[in-house]
Write an enzyme that holds these catalytic residues in place. Sequence first.
Site, PDB file in Angstrom:
ATOM      1  N   SER A  11       0.479  -0.475  -0.178  1.00 20.08           N
ATOM      2  CA  SER A  11      -0.095  -0.193   0.148  1.00 20.08           C
ATOM      3  C   SER A  11       0.930   1.290  -0.286  1.00 20.08           C
ATOM      4  O   SER A  11       0.229   1.852  -0.938  1.00 20.08           O
ATOM      5  CB  SER A  11      -1.424  -0.085   1.429  1.00 20.08           C
ATOM      6  OG  SER A  11       0.164  -0.155   3.018  1.00 20.08           O
ATOM      7  N   ARG A  33       4.709 -10.127  -7.483  1.00 22.25           N
ATOM      8  CA  ARG A  33       3.565 -11.115  -8.284  1.00 22.25           C
ATOM      9  C   ARG A  33       3.247 -10.579  -9.388  1.00 22.25           C
ATOM     10  O   ARG A  33       2.737  -9.492  -9.844  1.00 22.25           O
ATOM     11  CB  ARG A  33       3.322 -10.167  -6.842  1.00 22.25           C
ATOM     12  CG  ARG A  33       3.187 -11.392  -5.593  1.00 22.25           C
ATOM     13  CD  ARG A  33       2.258 -11.723  -4.895  1.00 22.25           C
ATOM     14  NE  ARG A  33       1.168 -11.433  -5.204  1.00 22.25           N
ATOM     15  CZ  ARG A  33      -0.400 -10.343  -4.251  1.00 22.25           C
ATOM     16  NH1 ARG A  33       0.318  -9.614  -4.029  1.00 22.25           N
ATOM     17  NH2 ARG A  33      -1.138 -11.271  -5.269  1.00 22.25           N
ATOM     18  N   LYS A 106      10.418   1.130   7.418  1.00 26.21           N
ATOM     19  CA  LYS A 106      10.403   1.626   8.980  1.00 26.21           C
ATOM     20  C   LYS A 106      10.839   0.448  10.078  1.00 26.21           C
ATOM     21  O   LYS A 106      10.184  -0.318  10.538  1.00 26.21           O
ATOM     22  CB  LYS A 106       9.086   2.053   9.681  1.00 26.21           C
ATOM     23  CG  LYS A 106       9.083   3.310   8.942  1.00 26.21           C
ATOM     24  CD  LYS A 106       7.848   4.068   9.027  1.00 26.21           C
ATOM     25  CE  LYS A 106       7.730   5.498   8.453  1.00 26.21           C
ATOM     26  NZ  LYS A 106       5.944   5.983   8.623  1.00 26.21           N
ATOM     27  N   LYS A 192       8.428   3.732  16.634  1.00 26.74           N
ATOM     28  CA  LYS A 192       6.551   3.880  16.732  1.00 26.74           C
ATOM     29  C   LYS A 192       6.000   2.782  16.701  1.00 26.74           C
ATOM     30  O   LYS A 192       5.001   2.305  17.033  1.00 26.74           O
ATOM     31  CB  LYS A 192       6.481   4.688  16.143  1.00 26.74           C
ATOM     32  CG  LYS A 192       6.877   4.932  14.554  1.00 26.74           C
ATOM     33  CD  LYS A 192       5.564   4.715  14.404  1.00 26.74           C
ATOM     34  CE  LYS A 192       5.672   4.148  12.398  1.00 26.74           C
ATOM     35  NZ  LYS A 192       4.408   3.505  11.522  1.00 26.74           N
ATOM     36  N   THR A 249       0.478   5.845  14.270  1.00 23.74           N
ATOM     37  CA  THR A 249       0.326   4.978  14.622  1.00 23.74           C
ATOM     38  C   THR A 249      -0.599   4.583  15.538  1.00 23.74           C
ATOM     39  O   THR A 249      -0.784   3.214  15.434  1.00 23.74           O
ATOM     40  CB  THR A 249       1.661   4.643  14.079  1.00 23.74           C
ATOM     41  OG1 THR A 249       2.364   5.016  13.255  1.00 23.74           O
ATOM     42  CG2 THR A 249       2.379   2.635  14.022  1.00 23.74           C
ATOM     43  N   SER A 255      -3.567   1.308  11.367  1.00 31.47           N
ATOM     44  CA  SER A 255      -2.253   1.392  11.682  1.00 31.47           C
ATOM     45  C   SER A 255      -1.944  -0.946  12.138  1.00 31.47           C
ATOM     46  O   SER A 255      -2.857  -1.121  12.384  1.00 31.47           O
ATOM     47  CB  SER A 255      -1.629   1.779  13.003  1.00 31.47           C
ATOM     48  OG  SER A 255      -0.560   1.054  13.546  1.00 31.47           O
TER      49      SER A 255
END
Length: 336
Positions: A11, A33, A106, A192, A249, A255
Amino acid sequence: MTKAAVFGTGSWGTTFAMILAEAGNEVTLWGRRKELVEAIDRDHANPDYLPGVPLPPSMRATTDPERALAGADFVVLAVPSQQLRPNLAAWKPYIPPRAVLVSLMKGIELGTTKRMSEVIREVAEVPDERVAVVSGPNLAQEIAHRQPAATVVACTDEGVAERLQAICHLPPWFRPYTNPDVVGVELGGAVKNVIALAVGVSAGMGMGDNVSAMLITRGLAEISRLGAALGADPHTFAGLAGMGDLVATCTSPLSRNRTFGENLGRGMTLEEVVAATKQTAEGVKSCESVLELARKHDVEMPITEVVVGVVHDGMSPAEAGMLLMSRSPKPERYGL
């Protein structure tokens, strides 16, 4: 025209590719894919990760990394953090010699405790000034639906940061800010996720807003302590890549890490939650490497410790809560 290659059809990778394309850049999105890549290239849609969101017709997609990288000025990496090293090693021969490598990831690498920019520099053998990081409160679903958002573009080279800022600035709904503090921006983005797991667990257990506020605030203290030990600018943690990303988040139903934690707090097993989770919740694996990094630098991170206990060591959420609340108080002023 600036050319960008974006690696990762999840996403956030797809959304960032959409931003770059709508900002007037030539964009090629790489994915593994074949069926999903064909849908993006043919139908201008990503039915798996952004259903119902039209993608720019100018954006192309391919499974061929050499084709994606041909002539690229910016190489944007949006794969799961623990998969970066082997993937980047395979792509390295095709990366143009002057391209800037941009991390959207992240996480902290397991085993090495390296940040993603460090992995990129090591594997791609590029200097600091050719590596940039994008981080902030960037919930992909909201941005893909053209809801306003801001982000932070970090690079040790101010000119490179400004170039990246220029190609992803899309008024009126996506505004990037620059910051030279790569260490702080990356730590904020990685840790986070761990704190969001803790907030999710507490919510799943039926705990209230007081607990969430406590975990978010004390979580920010953990991030700041680790950042200080690693030489980050403390001001970074008061901004978008610190407090901003942490709040989004920890509180949003969009999230992945908060949702993962909620399911654990409701009594689902780790295996059940993993099976029900469509995309990677980076904090699940990175919590171990974050804790290892903290211990290397003698930084106390009690929330991170109990998250590792719950996710990996069989500790119950109730036991984790008791451990946190029964810790001996220390002379920390102002609750910071």
